[in-house]
Design an enzyme around this catalytic site. Structure first.
Site, PDB file in Angstrom:
ATOM      1  CB  CYS A   1      -0.880  -0.021   1.249  1.00  0.00           C
ATOM      2  SG  CYS A   1      -1.973   1.393   1.372  1.00  0.00           S
TER       3      CYS A   1
ATOM      4  CG  HIS B   1      -7.250   2.787   1.220  1.00  0.00           C
ATOM      5  ND1 HIS B   1      -6.448   3.026   2.315  1.00  0.00           N
ATOM      6  CD2 HIS B   1      -6.461   2.148   0.322  1.00  0.00           C
ATOM      7  CE1 HIS B   1      -5.226   2.546   2.083  1.00  0.00           C
ATOM      8  NE2 HIS B   1      -5.208   2.003   0.888  1.00  0.00           N
TER       9      HIS B   1
HETATM   10 NI    NI Z   1      -3.615   1.079  -0.135  1.00  0.00          NI
END
Ligand code: NI
Length: 173
Positions: free
Chosen positions: A93, A139
């Site tokens: 990420c 997210h």
């Molecule tokens: Ni991410």
């Protein structure tokens, strides 16, 4: 175009839920363009608006990597159905630089969203796209991939990032 700064975990904003977008206009398209540029420069294959500090339900993805660019923009994405069969992928990420872990998720999912022009669309995501879409939608709900790990592993990663952030701050003084 302006390249935006990506927010690194731990940061409380990454835990907030993003708000639905009400209007798809030029201002929003400008933001999407900036997100895409930021993602390409990082480089990454997916970026949610919250990662540049904007709590809007907005995602950019391009899993084409080296080949011809093929960006997709997802506004207010929603998962309609998920497959029962799962797949495991080693996820990373942009908000957790240098950290990777194998995460199990549904192998396929059907999503609906508004595209760059504000048109209602559906997408059946499989393979890497399915993983990426689910990671990015997480997210928007304040969820990070490390939340699927044991507390021990998660705490270890957060500790490492905390240390990195401190060192980074020292370096730019
Ligand atoms: Ni991410």
């Amino acid at each position: 175009m302006t390249k935006r700064t990506i927010i690194i975990e731990p940061d409380p904003i990454l835990r907030k839920k993003s708000d639905a977008i009400e209007k798809v206009d030029d201002e929003l398209r400008k933001l999407m363009d900036e997100m895409l540029e930021t993602m390409y420069e990082a480089p990454g294959i997916g970026l949610a608006a919250v990662q540049i500090g904007i709590l809007k339900r907005l995602i950019v993805i391009d899993i084409s990597k080296e080949e011809k660019k093929n960006p997709i923009f997802l506004i207010n994405p929603e998962i309609i159905t998920k497959s029962k069969n799962k797949s495991v992928y080693e996820e990373g990420c942009l908000s957790l630089p240098g950290q990777f872990a194998e995460i199990e998720r549904p192998a396929e999912c059907l999503i609906k969203y508004l595209d760059y022009q504000g048109k209602q669309k559906e997408l059946k995501a499989t393979g890497l796209m399915a993983t990426c879409v689910q990671h990015e939608i997480d997210h928007l709900n304040g969820v990070l991939f490390i939340d699927y790990l044991s507390k021990l592993k998660k705490d270890m990663i957060i500790k490492r990032l905390q240390k990195k952030k401190k060192e980074f701050k020292k370096n730019i003084l």
